[in-house]
Structure formats: C-alpha cells, structure tokens
Design an enzyme around this catalytic site. Structure first.
Site, PDB file in Angstrom:
ATOM      1  N   LYS A  91       3.313 -14.492   2.820  1.00  0.00           N
ATOM      2  CA  LYS A  91       3.731 -15.158   1.579  1.00  0.00           C
ATOM      3  C   LYS A  91       5.249 -15.269   1.650  1.00  0.00           C
ATOM      4  O   LYS A  91       5.980 -14.864   0.732  1.00  0.00           O
ATOM      5  CB  LYS A  91       3.259 -14.331   0.366  1.00  0.00           C
ATOM      6  CG  LYS A  91       3.525 -14.946  -0.979  1.00  0.00           C
ATOM      7  CD  LYS A  91       2.508 -15.987  -1.373  1.00  0.00           C
ATOM      8  CE  LYS A  91       2.898 -16.653  -2.672  1.00  0.00           C
ATOM      9  NZ  LYS A  91       2.033 -17.783  -3.039  1.00  0.00           N
ATOM     10  N   TYR A 147       0.818  -1.207   0.000  1.00  0.00           N
ATOM     11  CA  TYR A 147       0.000   0.000   0.000  1.00  0.00           C
ATOM     12  C   TYR A 147       0.852   1.257   0.000  1.00  0.00           C
ATOM     13  O   TYR A 147       0.336   2.355  -0.172  1.00  0.00           O
ATOM     14  CB  TYR A 147      -0.977  -0.006   1.184  1.00  0.00           C
ATOM     15  CG  TYR A 147      -2.362  -0.380   0.747  1.00  0.00           C
ATOM     16  CD1 TYR A 147      -2.603  -1.653   0.241  1.00  0.00           C
ATOM     17  CD2 TYR A 147      -3.408   0.518   0.797  1.00  0.00           C
ATOM     18  CE1 TYR A 147      -3.851  -2.014  -0.194  1.00  0.00           C
ATOM     19  CE2 TYR A 147      -4.664   0.159   0.357  1.00  0.00           C
ATOM     20  CZ  TYR A 147      -4.888  -1.099  -0.127  1.00  0.00           C
ATOM     21  OH  TYR A 147      -6.131  -1.448  -0.563  1.00  0.00           O
ATOM     22  N   ASP A 158      -2.330 -17.724  -0.122  1.00  0.00           N
ATOM     23  CA  ASP A 158      -3.174 -18.413  -1.117  1.00  0.00           C
ATOM     24  C   ASP A 158      -3.885 -19.613  -0.492  1.00  0.00           C
ATOM     25  O   ASP A 158      -5.086 -19.835  -0.742  1.00  0.00           O
ATOM     26  CB  ASP A 158      -2.364 -18.812  -2.364  1.00  0.00           C
ATOM     27  CG  ASP A 158      -0.958 -19.288  -2.044  1.00  0.00           C
ATOM     28  OD1 ASP A 158      -0.483 -19.032  -0.919  1.00  0.00           O
ATOM     29  OD2 ASP A 158      -0.332 -19.929  -2.891  1.00  0.00           O
ATOM     30  N   ASP A 197      -6.438  -6.495   2.886  1.00  0.00           N
ATOM     31  CA  ASP A 197      -7.461  -5.828   2.082  1.00  0.00           C
ATOM     32  C   ASP A 197      -8.294  -6.869   1.344  1.00  0.00           C
ATOM     33  O   ASP A 197      -9.530  -6.842   1.351  1.00  0.00           O
ATOM     34  CB  ASP A 197      -6.734  -4.913   1.088  1.00  0.00           C
ATOM     35  CG  ASP A 197      -7.694  -4.074   0.275  1.00  0.00           C
ATOM     36  OD1 ASP A 197      -8.726  -3.676   0.828  1.00  0.00           O
ATOM     37  OD2 ASP A 197      -7.398  -3.832  -0.917  1.00  0.00           O
TER      38      ASP A 197
END
Ligand code: NAD
Length: 339
Positions: free
Chosen positions: A177, A125, A211, A235
């Site tokens: 991740k 962001y 994921d 988000d």
C-alpha cells in the site's frame, strides 16, 4: 530410506486434538518418518501447568526444529498473549507460507493455484498500541505503530522468489500500500524490486496495491501465481484466498525460520464445533504435506495429496463443505484410498 525424524506434536485446543489424531493415523499409514514428541501449548497447557507455553514445549521445538501444531485458542481482550505470535517471534519464523489449490471440482472457482507468502514478524502485527486522552476521555484516541525493517523485507521477498524458482513458479506479485503507507510498505516495495532484479529472466515480477489485489482475487484470481506481502495484508488476503478454494477447512500453512519450522492449519480452534466429531482435518493434513516436502519427502506428500484428490473426487464432504461426513468418516475414507 532416512531414519526417523524427531518432530514436536502439539495437539492444541478446541478441535485440535480431534484433527491431530486423524492426521497422525493417516501419516502412520503413509509410512511418514516422524517420531513425535507430544507437548502442550495454549489452553490445554494452562489446564495442565498454568503456563500457556511451557518450557518443555519450547525445549522440544528447539531440539527438533520441526513441529506440527493444532490450533490454539487465544483469549479475546485479557488473558495471555497469542501463543502463535509468541512462537513465531521465539523461533524467528519469518516466512508464513500459505498455498491454496482447488481440490473440490464444481465450486465457484475452478483451478485456483496460488501461493501466498506472508511476512510473519513485523508490520502492524508488532501491535505497539496505546491510547491518548482528549478532554475527559482517557481513551479518546487509539494509536498503533507498525514497523518494517529493510533486512526483513529483503529476506521475505527473497524467500518468495526462491520458493518460485524451486517450485517451478513463473511469477511473484509484490502486494503493498505504498501509495498511502509510503514508508511502512514503500520500503517493502523498494526492497522487493531490488530482489526481483536478481531473479530477472527466471521469475517474472509485478506489484499490486492491496485493495486492487483483493478485488482482482475475486474477479480474476487466475492471474496470480506467488504473492508476497506484509504481515497484516497477508493475514487478510490468505483468508480471502482460502475462501476461493472452499474455506478455512482447506487452507494449510507453514511458518518457516532458519532454525525451525512449525506447520499448522490456517483455521483456529473452532470452539463452536469442538468435541462433536465434525471437524474437517484436511487443512491440517495438507499442512503435513508441506511438512513432508520440508523434510525432503515430496514423494510421500504427493501420495497424500493424490489420496485426498481421489477421496474428494469420490464425493466425500465434511459439513463445512456442504456434506455430512464427520472427522472419523473422512479419516477412514482416506486410509482406504492410501492403502
Ligand atoms: P476459527 O477458524 O476457529 O473458526 C471460524 C469458523 O470456521 C467456525 O465456524 C468454525 O467452526 C469453522 N471451522 C474452522 N476450522 C474448521 C475445520 N477444520 N472444520 C470445520 N469447520 C471449521 O476462527 P475463530 O472462531 O475466529 O477462532 C477461534 C479461536 O481460534 C480463537 O481463540 C482464535 O484466537 C484461535 N485461532 C487460532 C489460530 C491458530 O492457532 N493458528 C488461528 C486462528 C484463530
């Protein structure tokens, strides 16, 4: 009983003023302690003063340290920068709290009760973006840089564990991740694990790659309790989780900092239905529930959610939930439940 609590009220754009009016009426009937200071931001403020975030609005939030904000329209492409992002940075609102609970029986997912804590200031962001040329194309390559600081990673994970302890939650899942973004989200996981050690015996911890987490949220969402994650993943996952409990019209949010807190619905200004009297004010109302808890009035927050539960159990549904009720119908039905 405590005295009145000063709070900034920003009606916002699109459906904002409609749902904020509904919310204020309901809070008044509940005897909520807020003394509103009405201020403008977003397109409404541009129309009024030419400035999407006037100084008077910033000063008000600085004074009250507490705001209820309707959604603000962000122009796509050009125009001014997102006021939401600017407010988060200005008041260092580092934690974005998004709880989701099944309120409507008979949906696709029963008994969902997940709290997502999203890091609100860093990650992708930061949107430090630029293009690079290749051959004759000056914009052949698009680059974006994200950053996470150790301090902020620690602060947000601590917030999540602390929230778990204070709210009787059993488990915190750190979502990352780190297998691919080894530095950016590896640091988040590294700090997260350190914090988790300090809460050992009180709050369980596990971690998931984002994921896999997205898939499991659809296949078996009940395994999740509190999720803490970086800005962009938060988000996306928070909208996914909102979908599990009936969509954006049911998803409240809070932006929490050390000196200020801003409460808002997760959804945007819904220009497609603005002015039609059909917007669902529940997400905004649930956000005021978080605001009441924040100022130590969990009693009123409980009365509000109990009233909402009874109203929904009686069958009232706005259009986004497959019903026909408008904003006014919902407001009247809830006022009746709270009487
Ligand atoms: P949106 O959330 O405004 O709308 C998405 C869909 O959900 C629309 O079909 C809309 O009608 C519906 N919807 C949203 N809230 C609803 C409600 N309370 N009741 C019934 N239906 C509802 O998302 P968008 O269309 O992508 O964004 C519109 C504008 O809002 C954009 O300018 C965007 O930047 C802004 N936005 C602001 C915030 C915020 O202020 N926190 C958050 C998201 C988007």
């Amino acid at each position: 009983m405590p005295d009145k609590i000063p709070a900034t009220l920003i009606p916002g754009d699109g459906i904002g003023p409609e749902i904020v009016e509904s919310v204020v009426e309901i809070l008044d009937s509940l005897g909520a302690p807020f003394e509103w200071d009405r201020q403008l931001a977003g397109l409404a403020a541009v129309g009024d003063s030419g400035d999407p975030l006037p100084l008077a609005t910033l000063d008000s939030i600085r004074r009250t340290g507490l705001a209820l904000k309707g959604p603000l329209t962000t122009p796509v492409g050009g125009g001014f920068k997102s006021i939401n992002v600017t407010l988060r940075k200005e008041f260092e609102l580092y934690a974005n709290l998004r709880p989701a609970r099944t309120l409507i029986p008979g949906g696709r997912f029963e008994a969902i009760d997940i709290v997502l804590v999203r890091e609100n200031l860093e990650g992708f962001y930061a949107a430090m973006e630029h293009y690079m040329p290749l051959g004759h194309d000056p914009r052949a390559i698009a680059m974006s840089t994200g950053f996470n600081t150790r301090t902020e990673c620690r602060r947000i994970v601590e917030y999540a564990f602390d929230y778990a302890v204070k709210n009787g939650r059993k488990k915190v899942t750190i979502v990352h991740k780190a297998n691919i973004l080894k530095a950016l989200t590896g640091l988040f996981l590294e700090e997260g694990r350190k914090v988790a050690k300090e809460y050992e015996g009180r709050v369980e911890m596990n971690d998931r790659i984002v994921d896999a987490c997205a898939m499991q949220l659809v296949l078996d969402p009940w395994q999740y309790d509190v999720i803490v994650t970086t800005n962009l993943f938060g988000d996306i996952l928070s909208d996914l989780i909102a979908g599990l409990v009936g969509g954006l019209g049911m998803a409240p949010g809070a932006n929490i900092g050390t000196d200020a807190a801003i409460f808002e619905a997760v959804h945007g200004s819904a220009p497609d239905i603005a002015g039609k009297g059909v917007a669902n004010p529940l997400a905004m109302l649930l956000s005021t529930g978080l605001m009441l808890q924040h100022v130590g009035r969990a009693d009123l927050a409980d009365r509000l959610t109990a009233g909402i539960d009874r109203m929904l159990a009686a069958g009232l549904r706005t259009r986004d939930l497959g019903g026909t009720a408008g904003t006014r119908d919902l407001t009247d039905a809830l006022l009746q439940q709270l009487r």
